[in-house]
Design an enzyme around this catalytic site. Structure first.
Site, PDB file in Angstrom:
ATOM      1  N   SER A 145      38.505  41.029  42.572  1.00  0.00           N
ATOM      2  CA  SER A 145      37.258  41.536  41.989  1.00  0.00           C
ATOM      3  C   SER A 145      37.284  43.046  41.799  1.00  0.00           C
ATOM      4  O   SER A 145      36.794  43.558  40.789  1.00  0.00           O
ATOM      5  CB  SER A 145      36.060  41.130  42.849  1.00  0.00           C
ATOM      6  OG  SER A 145      36.144  41.679  44.153  1.00  0.00           O
ATOM      7  N   ASP A 146      37.865  43.774  42.747  1.00  0.00           N
ATOM      8  CA  ASP A 146      37.938  45.226  42.630  1.00  0.00           C
ATOM      9  C   ASP A 146      38.619  45.638  41.322  1.00  0.00           C
ATOM     10  O   ASP A 146      38.282  46.657  40.721  1.00  0.00           O
ATOM     11  CB  ASP A 146      38.737  45.855  43.781  1.00  0.00           C
ATOM     12  CG  ASP A 146      38.525  45.226  45.133  1.00  0.00           C
ATOM     13  OD1 ASP A 146      38.170  44.031  45.189  1.00  0.00           O
ATOM     14  OD2 ASP A 146      38.756  45.915  46.142  1.00  0.00           O
ATOM     15  N   GLY A 147      39.609  44.831  40.919  1.00  0.00           N
ATOM     16  CA  GLY A 147      40.396  45.164  39.738  1.00  0.00           C
ATOM     17  C   GLY A 147      39.564  45.276  38.469  1.00  0.00           C
ATOM     18  O   GLY A 147      39.959  45.965  37.519  1.00  0.00           O
ATOM     19  N   LEU A 148      38.399  44.616  38.453  1.00  0.00           N
ATOM     20  CA  LEU A 148      37.555  44.715  37.263  1.00  0.00           C
ATOM     21  C   LEU A 148      37.007  46.132  37.125  1.00  0.00           C
ATOM     22  O   LEU A 148      36.919  46.659  36.010  1.00  0.00           O
ATOM     23  CB  LEU A 148      36.425  43.688  37.330  1.00  0.00           C
ATOM     24  CG  LEU A 148      36.909  42.221  37.365  1.00  0.00           C
ATOM     25  CD1 LEU A 148      35.729  41.271  37.455  1.00  0.00           C
ATOM     26  CD2 LEU A 148      37.769  41.889  36.148  1.00  0.00           C
ATOM     27  N   TYR A 149      36.663  46.761  38.246  1.00  0.00           N
ATOM     28  CA  TYR A 149      36.230  48.163  38.177  1.00  0.00           C
ATOM     29  C   TYR A 149      37.406  49.078  37.873  1.00  0.00           C
ATOM     30  O   TYR A 149      37.284  50.039  37.107  1.00  0.00           O
ATOM     31  CB  TYR A 149      35.587  48.596  39.501  1.00  0.00           C
ATOM     32  CG  TYR A 149      35.041  50.013  39.463  1.00  0.00           C
ATOM     33  CD1 TYR A 149      33.747  50.256  39.031  1.00  0.00           C
ATOM     34  CD2 TYR A 149      35.825  51.104  39.837  1.00  0.00           C
ATOM     35  CE1 TYR A 149      33.234  51.539  38.973  1.00  0.00           C
ATOM     36  CE2 TYR A 149      35.327  52.402  39.786  1.00  0.00           C
ATOM     37  CZ  TYR A 149      34.035  52.618  39.349  1.00  0.00           C
ATOM     38  OH  TYR A 149      33.548  53.898  39.284  1.00  0.00           O
TER      39      TYR A 149
END
Length: 362
Positions: A145-149
Site C-alpha cells: 500500500s505504501d507504494g501507491l504514495y
C-alpha cells in the site's frame, strides 16, 4: 446538547496565523536538528514531499534550499545502479532496487524542485527510470500500500512535465494490479499487502487488520494524483470514487480523541494514538473538502478533531512531532509509541496536513 465526546464538542477551527506558526516551528525544528542530508530512500523522501508543500505554501526559500541540497547530495537519483539488467523491485535497500517504489518517491521532490527552477538534469534520472519501467511487460510494481504514495504521484508529475500519455496509462495498469491484491471492497480499505489479507491474517480479536499508516499512504496518494491528473483522463472518476469510498471508511473508525489506532478496525490490537496515519488522513480529508470531493458538513468535524489531536498531543513544545509509529509494515501489539517517538516521514505527513489546513481556512 449532551456532549459524550469532549474533543468533538470542543474542536474549533484554528486561526490561519496559528497554523502557519506551527508549520514554521515544526519544520525549523526538524531542519535544525537534522543538518546532515541522508539517502534518497522513502522515509527521507516522504519528509521532503511535506517540506516542498510547506515551501509552496509559505514561500520560505530555506525550505526549497534544504530539499535542493538533499537532491544534490543524492545526485538527483533514487537507487543509483546504472546496470538496467540488475534493476529490481521486490524489497531491498541496495542500489540495484531502482524499480522499487521506495526509491522512486524522491522523484516527486525532484519534479517539484524542477517546477520552481527548471533544469532538465533534475528530472533526467526520474524519466530514465520510469520510462524504462514503463517499457517492460510487468505490471506488478506496486505490491504494497505504501507504494501507491511512493510512485503514483511520480507518474502524474512526470506526465505534466512531458505530456507523455504512457505515464497515465501505466499508472492505471499498475493501480489495477494493486487493487486486485490489497483492496477489501467490503471494508472500503486497503491491506498493507497480500500477507495481511483476511482471513489469512487477523487482528488479536479476530478482525480484519487494516494498518492506519498503510491506508494513510493510499488516501494521500489519491489526493496527490487527483491534484495533477487531467480532467479528461478516462479513469479520473474511478480514482475519485475510490478516494471518496476510502475517506468514508477512514472517517468511520476515527477514535473519540481524534486519532486513528494502528489497527483501524480493532483499537485493542495496538491501542493508543499514532500520528503518521492520523496526519495522512487529515491531509487527505482536508484536500478532499478543499477540492469539492468531500462534503464539508460530514468531514469537517472529523478533520478538526484530528487536527486537535495533532496539535495538542502529537506536537511537543519544542516542535518535535511525537507518537509516530517507527518504520514497519503493521500494527504491533505491545510496541511502545509515545511522545518521544518521532520520524522524518511523520513530520512530512504533519506538514502536508498543516498546509492543507491553511488552504481549508482560506
Amino acid at each position: 446538547m449532551l456532549c459524550v465526546n469532549f474533543v468533538s464538542c470542543t474542536a474549533q477551527k484554528p486561526k490561519i496565523e496559528d497554523v502557519i506558526g506551527i508549520i514554521s516551528k515544526v519544520n525549523n525544528y526538524w531542519q535544525q536538528t537534522h543538518p546532515e542530508h541522508e539517502r534518497a530512500f522513502w522515509d527521507n523522501a516522504a519528509y521532503h514531499t511535506g517540506n516542498m508543500e510547506a515551501f509552496f505554501l509559505t514561500g520560505n526559500s530555506d525550505y526549497y534550499d534544504y530539499s535542493e541540497a538533499w537532491a544534490e547530495h543524492n545526485e538527483w537519483k533514487g537507487a543509483k545502479s546504472d546496470n538496467k539488467s540488475e534493476w529490481k523491485y521486490s524489497y531491498g535497500e541496495s542500489d540495484d532496487y531502482v524499480l522499487f517504489g521506495d526509491y522512486q518517491v524522491c522523484f516527486q521532490v525532484y519534479a517539484d524542485l524542477y517546477n520552481v527552477k527548471p533544469d532538465s538534469q533534475k528530472i533526467a534520472r526520474a524519466r530514465e527510470v520510469m520510462e524504462y519501467q514503463m517499457s517492460t511487460d510487468k505490471n506488478d510494481y506496486w505490491w504494497w500500500s505504501d507504494g501507491l504514495y511512493m510512485a503514483m504521484p511520480v507518474m502524474t508529475k512526470l506526465y505534466k512535465l512531458t505530456d507523455n500519455p504512457l505515464y497515465l496509462e501505466k499508472m492505471h495498469e499498475y493501480w489495477t494490479y494493486a487493487n486486485g491484491i490489497m483492496y477489501d471492497a467490503e471494508a472500503g480499505l486497503y491491506y498493507r499487502d497480500a500477507k495481511y489479507v483476511y482471513p489469512k491474517h487477523k487482528s488479536v480479536n479476530g478482525k480484519k487488520d487494516f494498518w492506519a499508516r498503510g491506508d494513510g499512504w493510499v488516501l494521500a496518494a489519491l489526493a496527490r494524483v487527483l491534484k495533477d491528473l487531467p480532467e479528461t483522463d478516462p479513469h479520473r472518476q474511478e480514482y475519485i470514487e475510490r478516494f471518496q469510498t476510502l475517506a468514508k471508511a477512514v472517517a468511520a473508525c476515527q477514535q473519540p480523541e481524534g486519532y486513528w489506532t494502528r489497527s483501524m478496525l480493532d483499537p485493542e490490537h495496538a491501542p493508543g494514538p499514532e500520528t503518521s496515519g492520523t496526519a495522512f488522513f487529515t491531509y487527505g480529508l482536508l484536500w478532499g473538502m478543499n477540492n469539492g470531493l468531500l462534503d464539508k458538513a460530514t468531514y469537517q468535524p472529523v478533520a478538526l478533531k484530528a487536527w486537535d489531536y495533532l496539535t495538542t498531543v502529537a506536537l511537543q513544545p519544542n516542535g518535535r512531532i511525537g507518537y509516530v509509529q517507527p518504520i514497519g509494515e503493521k500494527a504491533i501489539p505491545g510496541q511502545v509509541v509515545d511522545a518521544n517517538s518521532t520520524s522524518n516521514f511523520g513530520v512530512g505527513a504533519f506538514l502536508l496536513a498543516s498546509c492543507e489546513m491553511v488552504r481549508f481556512l482560506n
